[in-house]
Write a protein that holds these residues in place. Structure first.
Motif, PDB file in Angstrom:
ATOM      1  N   GLU A 159       0.834  -1.200   0.000  1.00 37.82           N
ATOM      2  CA  GLU A 159       0.000   0.000   0.000  1.00 37.82           C
ATOM      3  C   GLU A 159       0.868   1.249   0.000  1.00 37.82           C
ATOM      4  O   GLU A 159       0.640   2.177  -0.766  1.00 37.82           O
ATOM      5  CB  GLU A 159      -0.915   0.025   1.229  1.00 37.82           C
ATOM      6  N   ASN A 161       1.156   4.025  -2.846  1.00 36.19           N
ATOM      7  CA  ASN A 161       0.822   5.419  -2.582  1.00 36.19           C
ATOM      8  C   ASN A 161       1.981   6.350  -2.917  1.00 36.19           C
ATOM      9  O   ASN A 161       1.780   7.437  -3.457  1.00 36.19           O
ATOM     10  CB  ASN A 161       0.416   5.600  -1.111  1.00 36.19           C
ATOM     11  N   GLN A 175       2.148   9.326  -5.630  1.00 34.18           N
ATOM     12  CA  GLN A 175       2.546  10.678  -5.245  1.00 34.18           C
ATOM     13  C   GLN A 175       3.626  11.207  -6.196  1.00 34.18           C
ATOM     14  O   GLN A 175       3.544  12.336  -6.685  1.00 34.18           O
ATOM     15  CB  GLN A 175       3.059  10.672  -3.794  1.00 34.18           C
TER      16      GLN A 175
END
Lengths: 415, 65
Positions: free
Chosen positions: B9, B13, B17
């Protein structure tokens, strides 16, 4: 007082029963207990109160070997599945009273559709109850396997074909994904199914942090064989389970109650394995996508830097040329100016020269002589005043075409 | 963050980003390189992790009931 012997009474009862139950009857009941002895089956049939579950009627029954063979031939494996503790049956039975053994039903035939009907009814009731308790999609909405499923708790039977299929499919995957599996061994059919699966679920729950999900799998089976998966207790446990539960227990989905409460119900164990693989490839695809995006954006960034540099270079080049051109232009202008000024100066001096020349020309004595004037010299000095003269001086007088010697005879000054 | 401790995860992420940062801004070349290197590291980490398992529970410890 006249008294009857027991055998007399029992004989009478036997007659009464035989007279009143000459034909076989279809009877609905639940098997509360069943025992097999040398091919013959001894059953205890009960009827329970629907609301209180209390036994309201009870009777012993038997299936003789011959009848069993008939039923077995008619129903196949289903016969053994129906003849289990807890099954509701509809059976064709004769009612006999034996002086020694008492009243007994002798079962000659079984109608399986009743059993299915009862199961279905029970299933619907369980589903309704789960729905009322908001448990139907609880596991689906309250848990998540995360981006990747890699650590899998398997509830199955070690020997089940489905378990072997599942592992085969999972571990020989073409993406070479690695998995951790742990088997929690449980009966996946019969009357032990419910307690054993509940026990396994408890064990997995205690280790929930070690697993991404739990799968409940078995090979295909008949409808009755899978009826254990209609258990309310299992369904409730699964609904409230802290991690996702995947099921692959039969060849049709939505057959069993458990399939309404799991995170994802799939037809077969192989399908469960594929679902997990798909889940992971989806994740890997998404990270590759992200990286592609990053690469693209990075190239764009670099290109934009490059463009800036190019632009800067071009500007520099253009400005340099501009400056050079300006310089060249101004050099040219200067040259023009020089040439202009030079030629102007030249013509001016020429003009002046001419003027001087003319002046000189004008003052040339010859011109004066040409006009008839004469120039007189005394001792080679031009005489321009009477002051220079004395009587008797010899002067040389120049005319336009020669000279003569002149003697001064008189001097007369202008007044 | 130490990449060895990153979860899928977190890796995802972070990649997202970085992608966003790169799409939004024009980064200085140095930090651009660093970001792309980090992204490659994250991607390879996930790819490797998908194909290898640290702890081996496996069926060695299966219960034999």
């Amino acid at each position: 007082m006249e008294a009857y012997s027991l055998s007399e009474v029992n004989k009478y009862i036997k007659q009464v029963i035989a007279l009143n139950f000459q034909e076989t009857l279809w009877i609905k009941a639940e098997i509360s207990q069943i025992k097999e002895s040398r091919g013959q089956y001894y059953l205890e049939l009960v009827e329970k109160d629907e609301t209180t579950d209390e036994v309201v009627a009870k009777m012993n029954a038997a299936i003789w070997y011959k009848s069993y063979l008939f039923i077995r031939k008619k129903l196949g494996d289903l016969a053994d599945q129906i003849l289990q503790d807890g099954t509701s049956i509809q059976c064709k039975a004769s009612i006999d009273f034996h002086e020694k053994y008492g009243l007994k039903f002798t079962i000659e035939d079984i109608d399986p559709s009743y059993t299915f009907g009862q199961l279905e009814l029970e299933r619907q009731k369980t589903l309704q109850k789960l729905k009322e308790e908001n448990l139907l999609e609880k596991n689906k909405y309250n848990t998540s396997p995360g981006q990747v499923i890699q650590r899998i708790a398997i509830i199955s039977s070690k020997t089940a074909a489905g378990y072997i299929d599942f592992k085969e499919q999972l571990f020989t995957n073409p993406y070479t994904y690695a998995f951790e599996t742990k088997l929690f061994n449980a009966s996946v059919q019969g009357k032990n199914l419910e307690p054993e699966i509940l026990k396994c679920l408890d064990k997995v729950e205690a280790l929930k942090d070690q697993f991404d999900c739990v799968v409940i799998i078995r090979g295909g089976g008949s409808k009755l064989d899978l009826s254990g998966f209609d258990s309310y207790e299992i369904a409730k446990k699964v609904a409230n389970f802290p991690i996702p539960v995947l099921s692959g227990i039969g060849h049709e989905i939505d057959n069993n109650v458990i399939e309404f409460v799991v995170y994802k119900a799939l037809k077969t164990p192989t399908a469960v394995a594929n679902y997990i693989l798909d889940h992971n490839t989806e994740f890997e695809g998404s990270i590759l996508d992200q990286f592609q995006k990053i690469r693209f954006a990075a190239f764009q960034n670099i290109n934009s830097h490059k463009n800036k540099i190019t632009q800067f270079r071009n500007n520099l080049k253009n400005n340099s040329y501009l400056h050079l051109n300006k310089a060249a232009e101004s050099t040219k202008n200067i040259k023009t100016a020089i040439v202009y000024n030079y030629s102007r100066a030249l013509s001016e001096s020429k003009h002046q020269l001419e003027k001087i020349y003319q002046q000189i020309e004008y003052s040339n004595p010859q011109k004066i002589l040409d006009k008839g004037y004469s120039l007189n010299y005394k001792n080679n000095k031009l005489v321009s005043s009477t002051e220079q003269l004395e009587i008797g001086d010899q002067l040389t007088s120049h005319l336009k075409d020669g000279k003569m010697t002149v003697s001064v005879k008189s001097i007369e000054k202008n007044k | 963050m130490d990449i060895k401790k990153i979860s899928y995860e977190e890796a995802y992420n972070e990649l997202q980003q970085i992608a966003q940062d790169l799409e939004k801004h024009e980064l200085p070349v140095d930090s651009l390189t660093k970001k792309v290197e980090r992204a490659a590291e994250l991607m390879n980490y996930c790819k490797d992790k998908l194909r290898s398992i640290e702890g081996k529970l496996d069926d060695l410890f299966d219960e034999t009931e």
